[in-house]
Design an enzyme around this catalytic site. Structure first.
Site, PDB file in Angstrom:
ATOM      1  N   GLU A 141      -9.860   7.298   4.567  1.00 53.83           N
ATOM      2  CA  GLU A 141      -8.982   6.796   5.613  1.00 53.83           C
ATOM      3  C   GLU A 141      -8.498   7.525   6.696  1.00 53.83           C
ATOM      4  O   GLU A 141      -9.749   8.011   7.314  1.00 53.83           O
ATOM      5  CB  GLU A 141      -7.629   7.090   4.510  1.00 53.83           C
ATOM      6  CG  GLU A 141      -7.516   6.071   3.347  1.00 53.83           C
ATOM      7  CD  GLU A 141      -6.224   5.795   2.521  1.00 53.83           C
ATOM      8  OE1 GLU A 141      -5.310   5.404   3.261  1.00 53.83           O
ATOM      9  OE2 GLU A 141      -6.478   6.016   1.531  1.00 53.83           O
TER      10      GLU A 141
ATOM     11  N   ASP B   5       1.035  -1.204  -0.011  1.00 57.83           N
ATOM     12  CA  ASP B   5       0.032  -0.096   0.029  1.00 57.83           C
ATOM     13  C   ASP B   5       0.941   1.078  -0.072  1.00 57.83           C
ATOM     14  O   ASP B   5       2.085   1.238   0.260  1.00 57.83           O
ATOM     15  CB  ASP B   5      -1.112  -0.041   1.210  1.00 57.83           C
ATOM     16  CG  ASP B   5      -2.092   0.787   1.069  1.00 57.83           C
ATOM     17  OD1 ASP B   5      -2.028   1.705   0.063  1.00 57.83           O
ATOM     18  OD2 ASP B   5      -3.043   0.719   2.030  1.00 57.83           O
TER      19      ASP B   5
HETATM   20  C1  BGC Z   1      -2.799  10.471  -2.665  1.00 56.60           C
HETATM   21  C2  BGC Z   1      -4.113   9.933  -3.117  1.00 56.60           C
HETATM   22  C3  BGC Z   1      -4.041   8.695  -2.776  1.00 56.60           C
HETATM   23  C4  BGC Z   1      -3.814   8.170  -1.282  1.00 56.60           C
HETATM   24  C5  BGC Z   1      -3.942   6.958  -1.005  1.00 56.60           C
HETATM   25  C6  BGC Z   1      -2.768  10.593  -1.273  1.00 56.60           C
HETATM   26  O1  BGC Z   1      -1.602  10.925  -0.777  1.00 56.60           O
HETATM   27  O2  BGC Z   1      -2.743  11.894  -3.121  1.00 56.60           O
HETATM   28  O3  BGC Z   1      -4.154   9.978  -4.474  1.00 56.60           O
HETATM   29  O4  BGC Z   1      -5.031   7.542  -3.165  1.00 56.60           O
HETATM   30  O5  BGC Z   1      -2.902   9.173  -0.870  1.00 56.60           O
HETATM   31  O6  BGC Z   1      -4.177   6.436   0.038  1.00 56.60           O
HETATM   32  C1  BGC Z   2      -5.112   3.015   0.464  1.00 56.05           C
HETATM   33  C2  BGC Z   2      -5.435   1.938  -0.429  1.00 56.05           C
HETATM   34  C3  BGC Z   2      -5.425   2.351  -1.708  1.00 56.05           C
HETATM   35  C4  BGC Z   2      -4.222   3.060  -2.019  1.00 56.05           C
HETATM   36  C5  BGC Z   2      -3.898   3.398  -3.529  1.00 56.05           C
HETATM   37  C6  BGC Z   2      -3.831   3.748   0.130  1.00 56.05           C
HETATM   38  O1  BGC Z   2      -3.803   4.914   0.968  1.00 56.05           O
HETATM   39  O2  BGC Z   2      -4.878   2.546   1.605  1.00 56.05           O
HETATM   40  O3  BGC Z   2      -6.742   1.461  -0.239  1.00 56.05           O
HETATM   41  O4  BGC Z   2      -5.604   1.232  -2.820  1.00 56.05           O
HETATM   42  O5  BGC Z   2      -3.961   4.196  -1.319  1.00 56.05           O
HETATM   43  O6  BGC Z   2      -4.702   4.697  -3.810  1.00 56.05           O
END
Ligand code: BGC
Ligand code: BGC
Length: 832
Positions: free
Chosen positions: A516, A315
């Site tokens: 998140e 991840d």
């Molecule tokens: C990114 C998102 C991303 C996320 C992942 C962020 O810092 O800018 O695009 O999906 O983190 O969890």
């Molecule tokens: C998230 C994932 C996601 C990834 C890509 C991460 O921050 O935990 O679920 O697939 O970002 O965006």
């Protein structure tokens, strides 16, 4: 002793369960799955042949996954990465309104660069992974299905499989190969910001859904497996993400191994048996050890015992969180069993070179590299990546009619109907006759962004307008259509101030979008310390207007007062782009029939107290307000008392003695704005460019927990954090209280930098912070703290602050900031 001798082993285990905090290991807990149906010796031969011709650099490139904001087509040509991703809210050309053909163009260019062997000698096609977690949610115009929590309430695996196949088709229409879904977290503490990404607090639904989703995305093993209209699926996040202590995102799970299997691993049993080809490692730890570096769970259990032969993807820089690793350097993760590093930011380049070196030195055994690459190639061969045409020329590519197709929206609308859970229906107020005068109120009534939650076009789901959802409907839209068609009348008044007295009010309200860790909260008390929606409900009720509440949320919440103030109450979760599904159920047909009854049942227990965030199905000691499985249908009698207790000593626990202005994101009631003083704009994606100022999201400790401000000389723009209502920073704050900002100076100021605190028009205190900034070492995080007295002396009235921050400079300056708080500080004595 006596007891011992009279029990067999099995009974003994039942009587003396392992303590919940034990990290004792017992591989016999885990099953060996029968995955023989997807194994094919011809695939293995082809993979071995490809592998035999690869250089070390080509192999490591397969294991690195950069992100579109930080990797170019030329980088792809030079390195030949095995895969790449777009993170949540990342679009081709950084354009939120990128069209499907922009997506295809990027997919095509990346693919062509990957098979171009002129620089790296490799012709292995790359694949693109995306977070299509409730539909193809990064793409404007796509069908957005209800988030998983609502699908759990629908408890209909057949429906879920059709959602997944519709999603696969929309993704393929944009030339993308691979989806980071399903999330199979079994959520045990609803304070977790990802509660809505889980189907349930119980493994039962999660397990059957995982099978259904994987089948919908990838096709079924015996016929349609990974054929022209299916994508590669990812079961995530392995393992224990839903069981971290206190529901803290990326936190620590201390369940014993049996519980880890019984609760948290059931989605893997379901998903891997259905043939899922990738698994994403989780950010969380198990007993303090980060999953990205957990050799026992990744290798011994997942791969060796359960028999998973696809690949494990990391991840978002999750490897960098392992003790002894950085984002750019982490042999430990690969040695533990990670196969692909998710490496957004500029980390991919040093990570590539460090990994090559570690393989050369033997720090990573060559057998491990070969195993990882074999797994990646195996999935590519199974998915036909070597044999099918390039992204722009695939069966579904560019078929624009697939994106947001009417038949997909119909599935989403059905899912909305089935996800609704009726908690209360006093005197059978619902269903409503459409021939009445209906008031629609609440700030979620006509707001498709809010009803869709996080992971909606942008990562956090914030910054969207209804116009960003062409083809979608708000909840109000649905009501309006049905009522007008039936000859009734509808008035939309978000604040409840109607023109004409209604017969009944539908009030749609709830949580603002989040994703998140930004969604982690301290208690389940809805609108703790604010309660403005409650006020709206009570105002209507006081006028004897019957009130139907439609509650939008990513989790069950403590809403006793709101329940009391409502005649009917519907938990609508995060329904997505087809708001019309709600009026389908709330309203009778023109002829007075019930077209659709409520069938949704809680897949999460509903709390009786703000502190009951971890009451779950089967708990013996605590009683939920409404249990798992609860949900009324038309005609059912209410079970809730009309006078639920509304007092709770913990009601204010979401507010601290400190006042947080920015932590991971700007905190309510504040909003962040930039631009010319009279035309300030909110950020609607991860970059905002205004005259002479660029604002970007940046990662400090976790994703997007910082902002970067780049001022260029001659620009007119300011950066502002404002509140609509004045905030009192005087009462209850000691003389030690300071404005504390975590700052990283990246380019020193060339001119004075004014930091102004405002208390309305012509009421302000300004301070020049150029000196304290210039005194900071470059590119390191430091705290800038300024005693509030300094602002007061400069003219601000601390009891009525409307803008705690207004930053301006005429010169060049670049800095990043993360946390901004109003809190005591010993160090802030002298004023700058
Ligand atoms: C990114 C998102 C991303 C996320 C992942 C962020 O810092 O800018 O695009 O999906 O983190 O969890
Ligand atoms: C998230 C994932 C996601 C990834 C890509 C991460 O921050 O935990 O679920 O697939 O970002 O965006």
């Amino acid at each position: 002793m006596l007891l011992l001798s009279s029990c067999n082993q099995q009974e003994l285990a039942e009587q003396t369960p392992q303590p919940p905090t034990s990290s004792a290991r017992d591989p016999s807990i885990w099953p060996s799955l029968d995955l023989s149906a997807i194994k094919d010796p011809a695939v293995e031969t082809q993979v071995a042949r490809i592998l035999a011709d690869m250089t070390l650099e080509q192999k490591v490139a397969q294991m690195i996954q950069p992100e579109i904001r930080d990797v170019s087509v030329e980088d792809m040509r030079r390195y030949g990465f095995g895969s790449y991703l777009n993170g949540g809210g990342a679009f081709p050309n950084n354009n939120k309104h990128a069209t499907p053909s922009d997506w295809i163009d990027l997919a095509e260019a990346m693919y062509q660069a990957s098979i171009d062997d002129s620089l790296d000698g490799s012709t292995i096609p790359t694949i693109w992974g995306t977070d299509a977690v409730h539909g193809h949610n990064n793409v404007i115009g796509a069908t957005l299905f209800p988030h998983n929590i609502g699908l759990g309430a629908a408890n209909n695996p057949t429906l879920i499989e059709s959602i997944a196949s519709a999603t696969a088709r929309e993704v393929m229409a944009t030339g993308i190969d691979w989806v980071f879904a399903p999330t199979v977290a079994v959520v045990r503490d609803d304070r977790w910001g990802r509660t809505y990404e889980g189907y349930s607090e119980d493994p039962e639904i999660v397990r059957s859904y995982s099978t259904a989703i994987v089948r919908g995305l990838q096709g079924s093993i015996d016929d349609t497996f990974l054929n022209d209209d299916h994508v590669i699926a990812t079961v995530k996040h392995f393992l224990g993400d839903g069981g971290t202590q206190n529901g803290i995102d990326q936190g620590n799970n201390i369940d014993n191994e049996q519980a880890l299997f019984d609760l948290h691993a059931q989605g893997y049993v379901g998903g891997l048996s259905a043939g899922a080809q990738s698994v994403m490692a989780s950010f969380n730890s198990w007993h303090g050890e980060k999953m990205h570096g957990h050799r026992y769970l990744l290798t011994d259990i997942l791969k060796n015992k359960m028999g998973f032969d696809g690949f494990v993807v990391g991840d978002w820089l999750g490897h960098g969180q392992i003790d002894g690793c950085t984002n750019a350097d982490c042999s430990k993760a690969i040695n533990a069993g990670l196969d692909v590093f998710m490496a957004p930011s500029d980390a991919w380049k040093p990570l590539f070179h460090n990994t090559v070196k570690q393989a050369q030195s033997g720090e990573i055994p060559m057998s491990r590299i070969n195993d990882a690459v074999t797994r990646i190639l195996r999935v590519k061969v199974r998915a036909g990546v070597f044999s099918k045409p390039s992204p722009a020329n695939r069966a579904l590519s560019g078929r624009l009619e697939i994106i947001g197709a009417p038949e997909h929206r119909a599935i989403a609308r059905q899912a909305v109907r089935e996800s609704l859970v009726l908690l209360k229906n006093n005197q059978q107020l619902l269903p409503l006759k459409p021939q009445q005068r209906i008031l629609v109120a609440g700030d979620a009534a006509h707001n498709i962004g809010k009803q869709s939650g996080g992971w909606t076009i942008t990562w956090q789901g914030t910054g969207n307008k209804n116009a960003d959802f062409p083809g979608g409907t708000s909840i109000y839209d649905g009501i309006e259509n049905a009522v007008s068609a039936a000859g009734g009348s509808v008035e939309l008044a978000v604040d409840g101030n109607y023109q004409q007295r209604p017969d009944v009010a539908i009030v749609v309200f709830g949580e603002e979008p989040y994703a998140e860790g930004n969604g982690d909260i301290k208690t389940l008390d809805y609108q703790a310390g604010i309660k403005s929606d409650l006020k709206l409900l009570r105002t209507l009720k006081a006028q004897n207007i019957p009130v139907v509440s439609v509650f939008i949320s990513g989790r069950p919440m403590w809403v006793n007062a709101e329940l009391n103030a409502s005649d009917a109450f519907v938990a609508a979760w995060l329904p997505g782009s087809e708001g019309v599904g709600i009026s389908d159920v709330l309203l009778r047909t023109i002829d007075g029939d019930i077209a659709y009854d409520f069938t949704g049942k809680l897949s999460y227990s509903w709390p009786a107290l703000p502190t009951q965030s971890n009451v779950n199905r089967g708990d013996r000691d605590t009683q939920a307000l409404l249990p798992y499985g609860f949900g009324l249908s038309y005609g059912d009698k209410d079970v809730l008392s009309p006078n639920l207790p509304e007092n709770s000593t913990t009601a204010a626990a979401n507010t601290d003695s400190e006042r947080v202005i920015f932590r991971k994101s700007v905190q309510a009631p504040f909003s962040a704005l930039a631009g010319a003083p009279d035309t300030l704009l909110e950020m609607t994606s991860n970059v905002l460019n205004v005259d002479g100022l660029q604002v970007r999201t940046r990662d400090r400790d976790v994703q997007e927990d910082a902002r970067q401000l780049q001022f260029s000389a001659g620009g007119q723009s300011i950066y502002v954090i404002a509140s609509n209502t004045p905030i009192d920073l005087q009462t209850g704050f000691s003389s030690q209280t300071a404005l504390r900002i975590q700052v990283k100076l990246e380019q020193p100021p060339s001119e004075p930098v004014t930091l102004t605190m405002q208390c309305g028009d012509d009421c302000a205190g300004a301070i020049d912070i150029a000196d304290p900034l210039t005194a900071m070492p470059l590119n390191e995080w430091h705290e800038l703290s300024i005693n509030l007295r300094c602002f007061a002396e400069a003219g601000v009235q601390l009891a009525t602050v409307t803008r705690p921050i207004e930053l301006a400079t005429k010169g060049d300056l670049q800095l990043s900031f993360s946390d901004i708080t109003i809190a005591p500080s010993d160090s802030a004595t002298a004023c700058p």
